[in-house]
Design an enzyme around this catalytic site. Structure first.
Site: not given
Ligand code: FE
Length: 200
Positions: A99, A102-104
């Site tokens: 991602c 961010c942190s998907c």
């Molecule tokens: Fe994300």
């Protein structure tokens, strides 16, 4: 002049949650339910989905065409979660999930993302130098294998269906699932047939 005071992450998080609740976008019950769901999830779910796909062509078709439906068929609630997509590795094509924003991460089927997945270094380098990142995991792909880096987003979460390793003929679903690690499910590693797994 002193540096401006910046709120730390928990304070920002509480402020964000408060704003979302205040606008009717999120309720406490929804938040609690989502946290409980992720607390229960682990890469063992994704590993089971992969092992089944290696054994059952019909399941494989479902997994590749609609990952969310496949997860639901395994008893995983995908209510409110972004769609799950599954990337099929091929002999000459390897997938790496990141991602960049961010942190998907497909939390419903893999649980919480590891720290490194959320790091700026991984998010940047996975795009700029995917083979270098893979090499740091000890993952060296044969020459001629293309690496496709796929961005997991708020709209679509991805996991990888790795190639079934040589030497696993006749293995049960349980035994196959045991060699599919969290890291293999996002493409930084490959399932390994080690002496330990052979001896199971
Ligand atoms: Fe994300």
């Amino acid at each position: 002049m002193s540096a401006p005071t910046r709120p730390d992450s928990p304070v920002r998080l509480e402020a964000l949650i408060g704003a979302l609740k205040g606008r009717g976008i999120l309720t406490e019950d929804e938040l609690t339910a989502r946290q409980a769901q992720t607390d229960c999830a682990s890469p063992e779910i994704g590993a089971r989905m992969v092992a089944r796909a290696w054994l059952d062509p019909e399941w494989r078709r479902l997994l590749l065409s609609d990952g969310s439906a496949a997860a639901e068929a395994m008893g995983v609630s995908m209510a409110g979660a972004p769609p799950l997509g599954v990337l099929e590795d091929m002999p000459r094509r390897h997938h790496l999930v990141v991602c960049t924003l961010c942190s998907c991460y497909p939390r419903a089927v893999l649980g919480y993302p590891p720290h490194w997945y959320k790091s700026f270094a991984y998010r940047a380098r996975a795009v700029r130098d995917p083979r270098g990142v893979l090499a740091e995991w000890g993952t060296v792909l044969p020459k001629g294998v293309e690496v496709r880096v796929v961005d997991s987003t708020a709209d679509y979460r991805w996991m990888v269906l790795p190639l079934r390793p040589e030497g696993t003929d006749g293995w049960s679903e349980d035994r196959l699932a045991a060699i599919v690690t969290r890291d293999a499910l996002v493409g930084v590693a490959l399932p390994q047939v080690t002496p330990r797994t052979v001896a199971v």
